[in-house]
Design a protein around this motif. Structure first.
Motif, mmCIF file in Angstrom:
data_model
loop_
_atom_site.group_PDB
_atom_site.id
_atom_site.type_symbol
_atom_site.label_atom_id
_atom_site.label_comp_id
_atom_site.label_asym_id
_atom_site.label_seq_id
_atom_site.Cartn_x
_atom_site.Cartn_y
_atom_site.Cartn_z
ATOM 1 N N LEU A 8 1.044 -3.777 7.530
ATOM 2 C CA LEU A 8 1.523 -2.653 6.745
ATOM 3 C C LEU A 8 0.737 -1.423 7.177
ATOM 4 O O LEU A 8 -0.496 -1.447 7.171
ATOM 5 N N GLU A 9 1.428 -0.364 7.587
ATOM 6 C CA GLU A 9 0.782 0.899 7.933
ATOM 7 C C GLU A 9 1.297 1.959 6.971
ATOM 8 O O GLU A 9 2.503 2.162 6.861
ATOM 9 N N THR A 10 0.392 2.610 6.282
ATOM 10 C CA THR A 10 0.798 3.594 5.286
ATOM 11 C C THR A 10 -0.176 4.760 5.271
ATOM 12 O O THR A 10 -1.311 4.654 5.736
ATOM 13 N N THR A 11 0.279 5.869 4.737
ATOM 14 C CA THR A 11 -0.543 7.059 4.611
ATOM 15 C C THR A 11 -1.282 6.991 3.280
ATOM 16 O O THR A 11 -0.675 6.732 2.242
ATOM 17 N N VAL A 12 -2.586 7.208 3.337
ATOM 18 C CA VAL A 12 -3.404 7.203 2.129
ATOM 19 C C VAL A 12 -4.150 8.529 2.031
ATOM 20 O O VAL A 12 -4.322 9.237 3.020
ATOM 21 N N GLU A 21 -3.652 4.181 7.410
ATOM 22 C CA GLU A 21 -4.448 2.960 7.461
ATOM 23 C C GLU A 21 -3.519 1.779 7.664
ATOM 24 O O GLU A 21 -2.368 1.799 7.223
ATOM 25 N N ALA A 22 -4.027 0.758 8.349
ATOM 26 C CA ALA A 22 -3.256 -0.451 8.602
ATOM 27 C C ALA A 22 -3.904 -1.616 7.866
ATOM 28 O O ALA A 22 -5.135 -1.729 7.812
ATOM 29 N N TYR A 23 -3.083 -2.478 7.309
ATOM 30 C CA TYR A 23 -3.549 -3.648 6.573
ATOM 31 C C TYR A 23 -2.805 -4.882 7.072
ATOM 32 O O TYR A 23 -1.599 -4.824 7.337
ATOM 33 N N VAL A 24 -3.496 -5.999 7.182
ATOM 34 C CA VAL A 24 -2.852 -7.272 7.492
ATOM 35 C C VAL A 24 -2.503 -7.900 6.150
ATOM 36 O O VAL A 24 -3.385 -8.300 5.395
ATOM 37 N N PRO A 48 5.071 1.627 -2.972
ATOM 38 C CA PRO A 48 3.951 2.450 -2.520
ATOM 39 C C PRO A 48 3.341 3.267 -3.662
ATOM 40 O O PRO A 48 3.989 3.505 -4.687
ATOM 41 N N GLU A 49 2.108 3.675 -3.456
ATOM 42 C CA GLU A 49 1.408 4.487 -4.460
ATOM 43 C C GLU A 49 2.043 5.871 -4.570
ATOM 44 O O GLU A 49 2.129 6.433 -5.654
ATOM 45 N N HIS A 50 2.473 6.421 -3.450
ATOM 46 C CA HIS A 50 3.099 7.753 -3.446
ATOM 47 C C HIS A 50 4.502 7.647 -2.888
ATOM 48 O O HIS A 50 4.733 6.858 -1.978
ATOM 49 N N PRO A 51 5.438 8.379 -3.343
ATOM 50 C CA PRO A 51 5.345 9.366 -4.411
ATOM 51 C C PRO A 51 5.340 8.692 -5.784
ATOM 52 O O PRO A 51 5.870 7.606 -5.948
ATOM 53 N N ARG A 52 4.737 9.360 -6.728
ATOM 54 C CA ARG A 52 4.629 8.789 -8.067
ATOM 55 C C ARG A 52 5.988 8.789 -8.787
ATOM 56 O O ARG A 52 6.229 7.963 -9.637
ATOM 57 N N SER A 53 6.841 9.757 -8.459
ATOM 58 C CA SER A 53 8.187 9.830 -9.051
ATOM 59 C C SER A 53 9.217 9.755 -7.929
ATOM 60 O O SER A 53 9.730 10.768 -7.482
ATOM 61 N N PRO A 54 9.524 8.545 -7.456
ATOM 62 C CA PRO A 54 10.459 8.416 -6.338
ATOM 63 C C PRO A 54 11.880 8.824 -6.725
ATOM 64 O O PRO A 54 12.337 8.524 -7.822
ATOM 65 N N LYS A 55 12.538 9.547 -5.815
ATOM 66 C CA LYS A 55 13.917 9.977 -6.034
ATOM 67 C C LYS A 55 14.890 9.111 -5.242
ATOM 68 O O LYS A 55 15.999 8.881 -5.669
ATOM 69 N N GLN A 75 7.772 15.630 -1.295
ATOM 70 C CA GLN A 75 7.604 15.116 0.059
ATOM 71 C C GLN A 75 8.210 13.730 0.181
ATOM 72 O O GLN A 75 8.405 13.033 -0.809
ATOM 73 N N SER A 76 8.470 13.343 1.441
ATOM 74 C CA SER A 76 8.861 11.971 1.738
ATOM 75 C C SER A 76 7.622 11.228 2.202
ATOM 76 O O SER A 76 6.759 11.803 2.860
ATOM 77 N N HIS A 77 7.538 9.955 1.860
ATOM 78 C CA HIS A 77 6.413 9.117 2.260
ATOM 79 C C HIS A 77 6.958 7.915 3.010
ATOM 80 O O HIS A 77 7.913 7.288 2.570
ATOM 81 N N ALA A 78 6.322 7.602 4.130
ATOM 82 C CA ALA A 78 6.784 6.499 4.975
ATOM 83 C C ALA A 78 5.743 5.392 5.025
ATOM 84 O O ALA A 78 4.543 5.651 5.045
ATOM 85 N N THR A 79 6.241 4.165 5.062
ATOM 86 C CA THR A 79 5.399 2.982 5.228
ATOM 87 C C THR A 79 6.073 2.116 6.280
ATOM 88 O O THR A 79 7.262 1.839 6.186
ATOM 89 N N ARG A 80 5.305 1.707 7.288
ATOM 90 C CA ARG A 80 5.845 0.888 8.367
ATOM 91 C C ARG A 80 5.344 -0.540 8.216
ATOM 92 O O ARG A 80 4.167 -0.779 7.956
#
Length: 151
Positions: A8-12, A21-24, A48-55, A75-80
């Motif tokens: 999992l790769e996500t923006t923190v 950051e990347a997590y196994v 994901p933690e962000h965004p707190r109010s997903p649309k 903003q848009s938040h991406a997680t790979r």
């Protein structure tokens, strides 16, 4: 039999401290299809933690992985999510973290998903005879107030 890492790769962080950051998440033994099936299950369940109010929430498949794009108010938040073959590991994962090549069913998933440890027992507090409570049943005086074992 190949061992696959589910990554999992996500923006923190926020503002200028924002970084990736990347997590196994887990290891899967078996074929590529088994790893991708487990990865898709985890990607669909991930919040994901962000965004707190997903649309809006969109999950895309990309080769050996998935891209989750969640649109927020600003903003848009991406997680790979990626399924990658493990070639070398100096500290082999524990068997409880591995997912087998068996069919995935409700019982199999609960058996392969590590359980969270139970919370530590709270220190014993001398029981009070009558606890004053408000109309919702919540104690008016917190249980920790007046304890001598706290700093």
């Amino acid at each position: 039999m190949a061992t696959w890492g589910l990554i999992l790769e996500t923006t923190v962080g926020l503002g200028e401290r924002k970084h990736t950051e990347a997590y196994v998440m887990a290891h899967v033994e078996g074929g590529r299809e088994v790893a991708l099936a487990e990865l898709e299950r985890r990607a669909r369940a991930y919040t994901p933690e962000h965004p707190r109010s997903p649309k809006r929430r969109r999950l895309f498949r990309d080769g050996d992985g998935f891209l989750l794009v969640v649109d927020g108010a600003w903003q848009s938040h991406a997680t790979r999510f990626s399924a990658v073959e493990l070639l070398d590991d100096t500290d082999r994962p524990a068997p409880a973290e591995r997912v087998s090549d068996e069919p995935v069913g409700a019982e199999a998933l609960s058996a392969t998903t590590p359980e969270l440890p139970p919370p530590p027992p709270s220190p014993s507090v001398a029981p009070s005879v009558a606890v004053e409570r408000d109309e919702d049943g919540v104690p008016v005086k917190p249980a920790w107030l007046g304890r001598t074992d706290l700093p």
